[in-house]
Design an enzyme around this catalytic site. Structure first.
Site, short mmCIF file in Angstrom:
data_model
loop_
_atom_site.label_atom_id
_atom_site.label_comp_id
_atom_site.label_asym_id
_atom_site.label_seq_id
_atom_site.Cartn_x
_atom_site.Cartn_y
_atom_site.Cartn_z
N HIS A 56 4.86 54.44 55.43
CA HIS A 56 4.62 54.08 56.50
C HIS A 56 4.58 55.51 57.25
O HIS A 56 5.86 56.62 56.94
CB HIS A 56 5.13 53.21 56.61
CG HIS A 56 4.68 52.11 56.69
ND1 HIS A 56 4.96 50.41 56.78
CD2 HIS A 56 3.67 51.23 55.99
CE1 HIS A 56 4.91 49.27 56.24
NE2 HIS A 56 4.11 50.01 55.79
N GLU A 58 6.76 56.09 59.42
CA GLU A 58 8.57 56.30 60.03
C GLU A 58 8.26 56.73 58.93
O GLU A 58 9.95 57.70 58.79
CB GLU A 58 9.07 55.10 60.38
CG GLU A 58 8.55 54.19 61.16
CD GLU A 58 7.17 53.37 60.85
OE1 GLU A 58 6.38 53.67 60.67
OE2 GLU A 58 7.10 52.04 62.35
N CYS A 86 8.62 48.43 60.98
CA CYS A 86 8.53 47.00 60.42
C CYS A 86 9.99 46.94 59.67
O CYS A 86 11.22 47.77 59.83
CB CYS A 86 7.24 47.05 59.11
SG CYS A 86 8.05 47.79 57.82
N CYS A 89 10.83 49.45 57.37
CA CYS A 89 11.51 51.42 57.98
C CYS A 89 12.36 51.74 58.86
O CYS A 89 13.65 51.96 58.92
CB CYS A 89 10.19 51.37 59.30
SG CYS A 89 8.57 51.99 58.24
#
Length: 149
Positions: A56, A58, A86, A89
């Site tokens: 992701h 992040e 999420c 993360c």
């Protein structure tokens, strides 16, 4: 005095990263990490390219910022990300001890707030910065993806 380096300025940089993800066929989420009004990490989703569910924006940004700083803690740093983090993360952000998280679009189903994820006690979080632009890019991506299938 007007500060040109405000939340909108840095969220626009995160949106640029999200646009790059979009152009590469990735879910369009972008992130930048800032310290002292300087971007020290830029990232976007790479889950398709790397065939890695943890890639992701992040997570990529956290790694880049830690490498830049030469340490695992992101004290005095702010993450700007186009979609609410999420749970995965948010967990990584917890361990990084980042000072602040600013996100654009809210993720009503999988976002850290909806999931009840605990952030580090010193971390401040706020959402809604350029939310309409972030949401529009995500919606456009998924509409186009559905039309291709």
């Amino acid at each position: 005095m007007i500060d040109p380096f405000d939340d909108t300025y840095f969220m626009k940089r995160a949106l640029f990263e999200a646009q790059t993800a979009y152009e590469q066929g990735e879910i369009p989420v972008g992130a930048v990490i800032v310290v002292n009004n300087t971007i020290i990490a830029r990232a976007h989703n790479l889950t398709e390219r790397l065939t890695d569910v943890t890639a992701h924006a992040e997570m990529q940004a956290i790694t880049a910022a830690a490498n830049y700083l030469g340490g695992k803690y992101l004290h005095k740093c702010t993450l700007y990300v186009t979609l609410e983090p999420c749970q995965m993360c948010a967990g990584a952000l917890y361990w990084s001890q980042i000072d602040r998280i600013v996100y654009g679009a809210t993720d009503e189903q999988r976002g850290c707030k909806a999931m009840g994820t605990t952030l580090h006690p010193k971390t401040k979080i706020e959402g809604g910065v350029l939310a309409a632009a972030s949401t529009e890019l995500l919606k456009r991506f998924f509409v186009e993806k559905r039309n291709l299938n």
